[in-house]
Design a protein around this motif. Structure first.
Motif, PDB file in Angstrom:
ATOM      1  N   PRO A   1     -54.414 -51.163   1.708  1.00 47.83           N
ATOM      2  CA  PRO A   1     -55.515 -50.256   2.042  1.00 47.83           C
ATOM      3  C   PRO A   1     -54.981 -48.859   2.371  1.00 47.83           C
ATOM      4  O   PRO A   1     -53.861 -48.689   2.823  1.00 47.83           O
ATOM      5  CB  PRO A   1     -56.159 -50.895   3.270  1.00 47.83           C
ATOM      6  N   LYS A   2     -55.810 -47.864   2.102  1.00 43.88           N
ATOM      7  CA  LYS A   2     -55.430 -46.490   2.397  1.00 43.88           C
ATOM      8  C   LYS A   2     -55.418 -46.281   3.908  1.00 43.88           C
ATOM      9  O   LYS A   2     -56.287 -46.768   4.610  1.00 43.88           O
ATOM     10  CB  LYS A   2     -56.426 -45.529   1.752  1.00 43.88           C
TER      11      LYS A   2
ATOM     12  N   ARG B   1     -60.200 -40.180  10.415  1.00 43.17           N
ATOM     13  CA  ARG B   1     -60.614 -39.343   9.292  1.00 43.17           C
ATOM     14  C   ARG B   1     -61.021 -40.192   8.090  1.00 43.17           C
ATOM     15  O   ARG B   1     -60.837 -39.802   6.947  1.00 43.17           O
ATOM     16  CB  ARG B   1     -59.488 -38.400   8.890  1.00 43.17           C
ATOM     17  N   SER B   2     -61.592 -41.341   8.357  1.00 40.87           N
ATOM     18  CA  SER B   2     -62.019 -42.235   7.293  1.00 40.87           C
ATOM     19  C   SER B   2     -63.466 -41.946   6.909  1.00 40.87           C
ATOM     20  O   SER B   2     -64.215 -41.349   7.680  1.00 40.87           O
ATOM     21  CB  SER B   2     -61.879 -43.685   7.748  1.00 40.87           C
ATOM     22  N   PRO B   3     -63.874 -42.370   5.722  1.00 42.84           N
ATOM     23  CA  PRO B   3     -65.274 -42.205   5.342  1.00 42.84           C
ATOM     24  C   PRO B   3     -66.226 -42.895   6.318  1.00 42.84           C
ATOM     25  O   PRO B   3     -67.312 -42.383   6.594  1.00 42.84           O
ATOM     26  CB  PRO B   3     -65.351 -42.840   3.954  1.00 42.84           C
ATOM     27  N   ALA B   4     -65.835 -44.033   6.863  1.00 44.45           N
ATOM     28  CA  ALA B   4     -66.688 -44.743   7.825  1.00 44.45           C
ATOM     29  C   ALA B   4     -66.877 -43.919   9.092  1.00 44.45           C
ATOM     30  O   ALA B   4     -67.987 -43.823   9.630  1.00 44.45           O
ATOM     31  CB  ALA B   4     -66.081 -46.102   8.163  1.00 44.45           C
TER      32      ALA B   4
ATOM     33  N   TRP C   1     -66.607 -40.627   9.424  1.00 46.82           N
ATOM     34  CA  TRP C   1     -67.404 -39.429   9.131  1.00 46.82           C
ATOM     35  C   TRP C   1     -68.875 -39.770   8.992  1.00 46.82           C
ATOM     36  O   TRP C   1     -69.732 -39.077   9.541  1.00 46.82           O
ATOM     37  CB  TRP C   1     -66.892 -38.743   7.873  1.00 46.82           C
ATOM     38  N   ALA C   2     -69.190 -40.804   8.246  1.00 38.59           N
ATOM     39  CA  ALA C   2     -70.594 -41.173   8.033  1.00 38.59           C
ATOM     40  C   ALA C   2     -71.258 -41.553   9.349  1.00 38.59           C
ATOM     41  O   ALA C   2     -72.372 -41.100   9.655  1.00 38.59           O
ATOM     42  CB  ALA C   2     -70.685 -42.320   7.032  1.00 38.59           C
ATOM     43  N   GLY C   3     -70.586 -42.373  10.141  1.00 40.03           N
ATOM     44  CA  GLY C   3     -71.151 -42.773  11.421  1.00 40.03           C
ATOM     45  C   GLY C   3     -71.320 -41.613  12.378  1.00 40.03           C
ATOM     46  O   GLY C   3     -72.328 -41.517  13.088  1.00 40.03           O
ATOM     47  N   SER C   4     -70.366 -40.705  12.381  1.00 38.84           N
ATOM     48  CA  SER C   4     -70.443 -39.545  13.274  1.00 38.84           C
ATOM     49  C   SER C   4     -71.580 -38.607  12.896  1.00 38.84           C
ATOM     50  O   SER C   4     -72.290 -38.101  13.764  1.00 38.84           O
ATOM     51  CB  SER C   4     -69.126 -38.769  13.245  1.00 38.84           C
ATOM     52  N   VAL C   5     -71.784 -38.396  11.608  1.00 37.27           N
ATOM     53  CA  VAL C   5     -72.843 -37.495  11.164  1.00 37.27           C
ATOM     54  C   VAL C   5     -74.218 -38.086  11.493  1.00 37.27           C
ATOM     55  O   VAL C   5     -75.089 -37.394  12.039  1.00 37.27           O
ATOM     56  CB  VAL C   5     -72.710 -37.195   9.651  1.00 37.27           C
ATOM     57  N   VAL C   6     -74.427 -39.366  11.182  1.00 36.29           N
ATOM     58  CA  VAL C   6     -75.716 -40.003  11.461  1.00 36.29           C
ATOM     59  C   VAL C   6     -75.983 -40.034  12.966  1.00 36.29           C
ATOM     60  O   VAL C   6     -77.100 -39.765  13.426  1.00 36.29           O
ATOM     61  CB  VAL C   6     -75.770 -41.419  10.849  1.00 36.29           C
ATOM     62  N   THR C   7     -74.958 -40.338  13.759  1.00 38.40           N
ATOM     63  CA  THR C   7     -75.117 -40.376  15.205  1.00 38.40           C
ATOM     64  C   THR C   7     -75.400 -38.983  15.773  1.00 38.40           C
ATOM     65  O   THR C   7     -76.228 -38.836  16.677  1.00 38.40           O
ATOM     66  CB  THR C   7     -73.856 -40.972  15.860  1.00 38.40           C
ATOM     67  N   ALA C   8     -74.749 -37.958  15.251  1.00 37.02           N
ATOM     68  CA  ALA C   8     -75.004 -36.585  15.714  1.00 37.02           C
ATOM     69  C   ALA C   8     -76.444 -36.171  15.422  1.00 37.02           C
ATOM     70  O   ALA C   8     -77.087 -35.511  16.255  1.00 37.02           O
ATOM     71  CB  ALA C   8     -74.023 -35.624  15.058  1.00 37.02           C
TER      72      ALA C   8
ATOM     73  N   GLY D   1     -62.741 -47.922   6.410  1.00 39.74           N
ATOM     74  CA  GLY D   1     -62.389 -47.421   7.735  1.00 39.74           C
ATOM     75  C   GLY D   1     -60.926 -47.658   8.033  1.00 39.74           C
ATOM     76  O   GLY D   1     -60.184 -48.215   7.240  1.00 39.74           O
ATOM     77  N   GLN D   2     -60.538 -47.237   9.195  1.00 43.14           N
ATOM     78  CA  GLN D   2     -59.158 -47.424   9.629  1.00 43.14           C
ATOM     79  C   GLN D   2     -58.988 -48.855  10.127  1.00 43.14           C
ATOM     80  O   GLN D   2     -59.803 -49.336  10.913  1.00 43.14           O
ATOM     81  CB  GLN D   2     -58.811 -46.442  10.729  1.00 43.14           C
ATOM     82  N   PRO D   3     -57.959 -49.548   9.685  1.00 40.69           N
ATOM     83  CA  PRO D   3     -57.759 -50.962  10.099  1.00 40.69           C
ATOM     84  C   PRO D   3     -57.433 -51.113  11.557  1.00 40.69           C
ATOM     85  O   PRO D   3     -57.136 -50.291  12.281  1.00 40.69           O
ATOM     86  CB  PRO D   3     -56.602 -51.440   9.243  1.00 40.69           C
TER      87      PRO D   3
END
Length: 68
Positions: A5-6, A12-15, A17-24, A66-68
């Motif tokens: 996995p990356k 700084r994972s897509p998970a 970022w997506a969660g932070s934007v929706v929560t904000a 996300g980050q493991p």
């Protein structure tokens, strides 16, 4: 050959970022609604966005984004 996995550094994972934007967005809706009345329907809508943001992060992390 095994696929590794990356690695994402410091959330700084897509998970994340997506969660932070929706929560904000949810916090913004709830805060504005609480100051304007309070308009309880919109406060609840903001709280729902916050929960959706948390679920989005967990689901995307389970999908390997996300980050493991």
């Amino acid at each position: 050959m095994a696929r590794t996995p990356k690695y994402y550094h410091h959330g700084r994972s897509p998970a994340a970022w997506a969660g932070s934007v929706v929560t904000a967005v949810g916090f913004t809706i709830a805060a504005v609604a609480a100051m304007l009345g309070p308009a309880w329907l919109w406060v609840i809508v903001g709280a729902a966005f916050i929960l959706v943001g948390a679920l989005t992060t967990m689901i995307m992390k389970a999908m390997g984004l996300g980050q493991p």
